[in-house]
Design a protein around this motif. Structure first.
Motif, mmCIF file in Angstrom:
data_model
loop_
_atom_site.group_PDB
_atom_site.id
_atom_site.type_symbol
_atom_site.label_atom_id
_atom_site.label_comp_id
_atom_site.label_asym_id
_atom_site.label_seq_id
_atom_site.Cartn_x
_atom_site.Cartn_y
_atom_site.Cartn_z
ATOM 1 N N TRP A 122 0.842 -1.179 0.000
ATOM 2 C CA TRP A 122 0.000 0.000 0.000
ATOM 3 C C TRP A 122 0.888 1.244 0.000
ATOM 4 O O TRP A 122 2.004 1.232 0.510
ATOM 5 C CB TRP A 122 -0.906 0.017 1.217
ATOM 6 C CG TRP A 122 -1.897 -1.105 1.286
ATOM 7 C CD1 TRP A 122 -1.968 -2.203 0.474
ATOM 8 C CD2 TRP A 122 -2.936 -1.245 2.248
ATOM 9 N NE1 TRP A 122 -2.999 -3.018 0.878
ATOM 10 C CE2 TRP A 122 -3.616 -2.458 1.961
ATOM 11 C CE3 TRP A 122 -3.377 -0.489 3.330
ATOM 12 C CZ2 TRP A 122 -4.700 -2.906 2.713
ATOM 13 C CZ3 TRP A 122 -4.455 -0.925 4.077
ATOM 14 C CH2 TRP A 122 -5.113 -2.124 3.766
ATOM 15 N N MET A 123 0.373 2.324 -0.574
ATOM 16 C CA MET A 123 1.173 3.537 -0.769
ATOM 17 C C MET A 123 0.586 4.679 0.066
ATOM 18 O O MET A 123 -0.545 5.094 -0.163
ATOM 19 C CB MET A 123 1.184 3.906 -2.244
ATOM 20 C CG MET A 123 1.598 2.749 -3.148
ATOM 21 S SD MET A 123 1.159 3.002 -4.892
ATOM 22 C CE MET A 123 2.478 4.121 -5.376
ATOM 23 N N SER A 176 4.337 0.837 -4.873
ATOM 24 C CA SER A 176 5.765 0.763 -4.577
ATOM 25 C C SER A 176 6.119 1.886 -3.615
ATOM 26 O O SER A 176 6.185 1.688 -2.414
ATOM 27 C CB SER A 176 6.610 0.860 -5.856
ATOM 28 O OG SER A 176 6.736 -0.409 -6.466
ATOM 29 N N SER A 177 6.291 3.094 -4.140
ATOM 30 C CA SER A 177 6.739 4.212 -3.312
ATOM 31 C C SER A 177 5.579 4.833 -2.538
ATOM 32 O O SER A 177 4.433 4.397 -2.634
ATOM 33 C CB SER A 177 7.356 5.288 -4.213
ATOM 34 O OG SER A 177 6.333 5.915 -4.986
ATOM 35 N N HIS A 191 4.800 -0.867 -9.439
ATOM 36 C CA HIS A 191 5.510 -1.967 -10.103
ATOM 37 C C HIS A 191 4.537 -3.028 -10.606
ATOM 38 O O HIS A 191 3.434 -3.194 -10.095
ATOM 39 C CB HIS A 191 6.551 -2.598 -9.175
ATOM 40 C CG HIS A 191 5.973 -3.452 -8.085
ATOM 41 N ND1 HIS A 191 5.704 -2.982 -6.821
ATOM 42 C CD2 HIS A 191 5.614 -4.761 -8.063
ATOM 43 C CE1 HIS A 191 5.216 -3.940 -6.068
ATOM 44 N NE2 HIS A 191 5.151 -5.039 -6.796
ATOM 45 N N HIS A 192 4.980 -3.721 -11.629
ATOM 46 C CA HIS A 192 4.242 -4.828 -12.222
ATOM 47 C C HIS A 192 5.118 -6.065 -12.147
ATOM 48 O O HIS A 192 6.242 -6.078 -12.657
ATOM 49 C CB HIS A 192 3.902 -4.495 -13.681
ATOM 50 C CG HIS A 192 3.317 -5.654 -14.434
ATOM 51 N ND1 HIS A 192 3.617 -5.915 -15.756
ATOM 52 C CD2 HIS A 192 2.455 -6.628 -14.054
ATOM 53 C CE1 HIS A 192 2.960 -6.987 -16.153
ATOM 54 N NE2 HIS A 192 2.249 -7.447 -15.146
ATOM 55 N N PHE A 249 12.817 -3.601 -6.519
ATOM 56 C CA PHE A 249 11.647 -3.110 -5.789
ATOM 57 C C PHE A 249 11.917 -1.715 -5.263
ATOM 58 O O PHE A 249 12.847 -1.513 -4.493
ATOM 59 C CB PHE A 249 11.315 -4.049 -4.631
ATOM 60 C CG PHE A 249 9.997 -3.762 -3.985
ATOM 61 C CD1 PHE A 249 8.840 -4.331 -4.471
ATOM 62 C CD2 PHE A 249 9.911 -2.900 -2.907
ATOM 63 C CE1 PHE A 249 7.619 -4.062 -3.890
ATOM 64 C CE2 PHE A 249 8.697 -2.615 -2.321
ATOM 65 C CZ PHE A 249 7.543 -3.199 -2.815
ATOM 66 N N CYS A 250 11.101 -0.761 -5.700
ATOM 67 C CA CYS A 250 11.219 0.622 -5.234
ATOM 68 C C CYS A 250 10.232 0.862 -4.107
ATOM 69 O O CYS A 250 9.033 0.617 -4.260
ATOM 70 C CB CYS A 250 10.946 1.578 -6.389
ATOM 71 S SG CYS A 250 10.897 3.322 -5.906
#
Length: 286
Positions: A122-123, A176-177, A191-192, A249-250
């Motif tokens: 979750w972002m 991601s971020s 990301h995918h 992974f970011c």
């Protein structure tokens, strides 16, 4: 995360002592807070104490994974996937916790709005001093943390739940971020996760017996996403990798003036920081 003095970076590591609780032995995480000067000279490192939170919160008994830092109401917080194991089953539950005096305090468990046993990526986004979480970006699902619970924000902010980039191989795009302010809107990295071609997987597994097969059989593509002020998705970059095909992974993005800094990991072994500039990034997403 940018600060007036420099940068805070949250680093996840594997606890050298495996979990030894009632269930079978398993790996658990520890989290370190690194403070850098403006030029990225390392000023301090601090291992964040999570023993109290593990003892009082079942959802994080086996550690806090994949944290994203964010500043909320003048205090430093982290959004995590809490991990716990029961017999042969694994559970990941999202949780927020505040950093105070070198330890995690005031944990708040965020149950899955879709009743899933495992939640990740979750972002967090702070808008008008309220905490929002982007559950996914394809399809677009956004929640606000209000009154101790998550509420969908489609009606409140005019978010179009069908707002999305062109479907990518029919897959869900995870987070991601963090989601950070960008000009008049918001910016994030997503990301995918896709599988390597079958022939390549068979070659690595049965011909070369590649010891890193498990890390090479999945590929991660990243995208910069631009949202308008009401969280409608309006731009998407082309897919990119930071350094290589495989597991990347970011989990962080921060800005300071014209500087843009991203944090990412490679093959679950190496952590990196990458710096670019607004004028270099804008052409990728406009």
């Amino acid at each position: 995360m940018a600060t007036e003095e420099g940068w805070w970076v949250l680093v996840r590591a594997i606890d050298p002592v495996p979990y030894q609780g009632p269930q079978q032995e398993c790996l658990s995480s520890e989290n370190w807070l690194l403070h850098y000067a403006d030029d990225f000279t390392l000023k301090s490192t601090l291992k964040l104490d999570d023993q109290k939170i593990r003892q009082t919160c079942l959802s994080v008994r086996n550690g806090l994974e994949d944290g994203r830092l964010f500043l909320w109401k003048g205090e430093l917080w982290g959004l995590f996937s809490g991990f716990h194991r029961e017999s042969e089953s694994f559970y990941n539950t999202m949780i927020i916790a505040r950093i105070k005096a070198g330890e995690w305090v005031d944990p708040v468990v965020l149950p899955s709005p879709h009743h899933h046993a495992r939640e990740k990526n979750w972002m967090p986004c702070i808008r008008d001093d309220e905490l929002y979480v982007f559950y996914s970006t394809q399809p677009l699902k956004v929640y606000v943390f209000s009154g101790g619970e998550l509420r969908p924000v489609a009606e409140k902010l005019g978010v179009n739940p069908k707002s999305r980039i062109a479907p990518i191989q029919g897959s869900i795009l995870s987070g991601s971020s963090q989601v950070i302010p960008w000009e008049t809107g918001w910016l994030a990295v997503t990301h995918h996760r896709r599988k390597a071609p079958v022939f390549k997987k068979l070659f690595m597994k049965h011909i070369t017996h590649d010891p890193e097969y498990q890390l090479k059989k999945v590929l991660f593509d990243h995208y910069f996403l631009l949202f308008d002020k009401d969280f409608n998705l309006i731009r998407c970059s082309e897919a990119f990798q930071f350094e290589m095909e495989g597991v990347e992974f970011c989990a962080g993005i921060a800005t300071k003036g014209q500087r843009v800094v991203l944090s990412y990991g490679i093959r679950d072994k190496i952590s990196r920081l990458l710096e670019t500039r607004v004028d270099m990034l804008n052409p990728l997403i406009m």
